[in-house]
Scaffold this active site. Structure first.
Site, mmCIF file in Angstrom:
data_model
loop_
_atom_site.group_PDB
_atom_site.id
_atom_site.type_symbol
_atom_site.label_atom_id
_atom_site.label_comp_id
_atom_site.label_asym_id
_atom_site.label_seq_id
_atom_site.Cartn_x
_atom_site.Cartn_y
_atom_site.Cartn_z
ATOM 1 N N LYS A 1 15.906 -2.806 4.461
ATOM 2 C CA LYS A 1 16.712 -1.680 4.951
ATOM 3 C C LYS A 1 16.063 -0.327 4.723
ATOM 4 O O LYS A 1 16.223 0.576 5.536
ATOM 5 C CB LYS A 1 18.098 -1.710 4.314
ATOM 6 C CG LYS A 1 18.110 -1.456 2.809
ATOM 7 C CD LYS A 1 19.532 -1.430 2.267
ATOM 8 C CE LYS A 1 19.513 -1.129 0.764
ATOM 9 N NZ LYS A 1 20.867 -1.061 0.200
ATOM 10 N N ARG B 1 31.329 -2.091 -7.171
ATOM 11 C CA ARG B 1 31.079 -1.924 -5.751
ATOM 12 C C ARG B 1 31.720 -3.131 -5.080
ATOM 13 O O ARG B 1 32.910 -3.369 -5.248
ATOM 14 C CB ARG B 1 29.582 -1.773 -5.454
ATOM 15 C CG ARG B 1 29.342 -1.061 -4.093
ATOM 16 C CD ARG B 1 27.874 -0.866 -3.777
ATOM 17 N NE ARG B 1 27.236 -2.092 -3.340
ATOM 18 C CZ ARG B 1 25.979 -2.152 -2.893
ATOM 19 N NH1 ARG B 1 25.241 -1.064 -2.847
ATOM 20 N NH2 ARG B 1 25.461 -3.298 -2.502
#
Length: 356
Positions: free
Chosen positions: A38, A131
């Site tokens: 990414k 998260r």
């Protein structure tokens, strides 16, 4: 024609060296590496290079990136929790996805059935970083719903730490995954072949030989591209930290005061800046700014150059002490951190060059 600036130069030889080094240390511990693509937007020259170096699986947070790689012969993992609006593309372009929401997994099952495919998932567990992930007490009940779904195969459990809460992986919190795996296998009479033990922050445990032996997958990005683990920011042994070099061109160079004249208000980003009076200094402006980079994440290769600051489009340097003969048109090079790499590779205004 010459290079266009600003630009990012990628040394593919150094990058593949990092890949081979990290693969070797992980393979000794029977840990599969999913190379995270990414940060460089899954640019094909880089992905092809890391595949040639021996990577068998790539992972990305964006379906658009995995879609670009659909013709490459490797396994593909979606790292970000899927959106319900993209479940068909998730099934089409990823072999496996990380999940935490039953509603989304149910929609993935429906999409997989319509596409006549089996979609693999890893159930993410929140070990305290806050998260993504199912809380530990909810894992068994979540699995009980997943195993009833057609066209979905639960292949493992995983976790993510450090990225949000800064929680450091260790044998205690990763050891909880091992206990959960045993409980799930006994409760549901199934095999979970994968325990995905985090990202580059977990790599230090491989280096110092404290990784629980049951952890058999890591999702590695920063350690490959910048040669460092991310729990303590230490270099990965025998890896390069300069496979990516940022370059910018000087568009103005003049001696000016270091204190602005007039009443100080907000800058372009809503902050009220403060300045130290260093007298008259030679200042160089680079055609590069906060729209393209994280200014706090760059370090000039010339140790005699320092950074005054930046606006959207201009990077202002103190070049007074540089021993180089810098003029308008001169090129200044920088090492970068992960946040800067992410912005620069995403910016369409930063040219990319790949050196073999």
């Amino acid at each position: 024609m010459g290079k266009k600036y600003p630009c990012m130069e990628v040394d593919l030889k150094k990058l593949t060296h990092n890949v081979k080094t990290i693969l070797a240390m992980c393979n000794k511990k029977h840990i599969e590496v999913a190379a995270v693509t990414k940060v460089y937007c899954a640019k094909k020259p880089i992905v092809e290079a890391i595949l040639e170096a021996g990577v068998a699986m790539v992972g990305d947070s964006r379906i658009l990136n995995l879609k670009k790689l659909k013709d490459l012969n490797c396994k593909k993992m979606l790292l970000r929790i899927p959106m319900i609006s993209e479940v068909y593309d998730v099934v089409r372009y990823s072999d496996c996805s990380l999940n935490s929401e039953i509603d989304t997994i149910e929609q993935l099952a429906k999409a997989a059935k319509k596409l006549n495919k089996i979609h693999n998932i890893i159930l993410m567990v929140d070990l305290g970083d806050l998260r993504e992930g199912v809380l530990i007490n909810d894992v068994v009940s979540s699995v009980s719903k997943i195993v009833k779904l057609d066209n979905i195969k639960l292949i493992g459990i995983g976790t993510n730490v450090t990225c949000y809460g800064g929680v450091i992986p260790d044998s205690e919190n990763l050891g909880k995954l091992t206990k959960l795996k045993i409980e799930i296998e006994k409760t549901f009479d199934l095999k979970l072949p994968v325990i995905s033990g985090g990202n580059s922050s977990s790599l230090y445990m491989v280096i110092n030989d404290t990784m629980p032996k049951e952890i058999n997958q890591l999702r590695i990005g920063e350690a490959i591209v910048l040669g460092r683990e991310t729990s303590f920011g230490k270099p990965v042994p025998n890896c390069y930290d300069d496979a990516f070099i940022l370059s910018g061109e000087i568009v103005e160079i003049k001696s000016k005061p270091t204190l602005p004249t007039g009443t100080i208000g907000m800058d372009a980003f809503g902050h009220i800046p403060s300045f130290e009076d260093k007298g008259i200094r030679k200042r160089a402006i680079i055609a590069l700014g906060r729209q393209d980079i994280r200014v706090e994440g760059i370090t000039p290769l010339d140790n005699d150059i320092s950074i005054f600051g930046a606006s959207s489009d201009h990077l202002i340097l103190d070049v007074t002490d540089s021993k180089k003969q810098l003029i308008v048109g001169s090129i200044v090079e920088f090492k970068i951190d992960y946040g800067c790499l992410l912005k620069a590779m995403t910016s369409p205004y930063v040219e990319k060059y790949y050196n073999n």
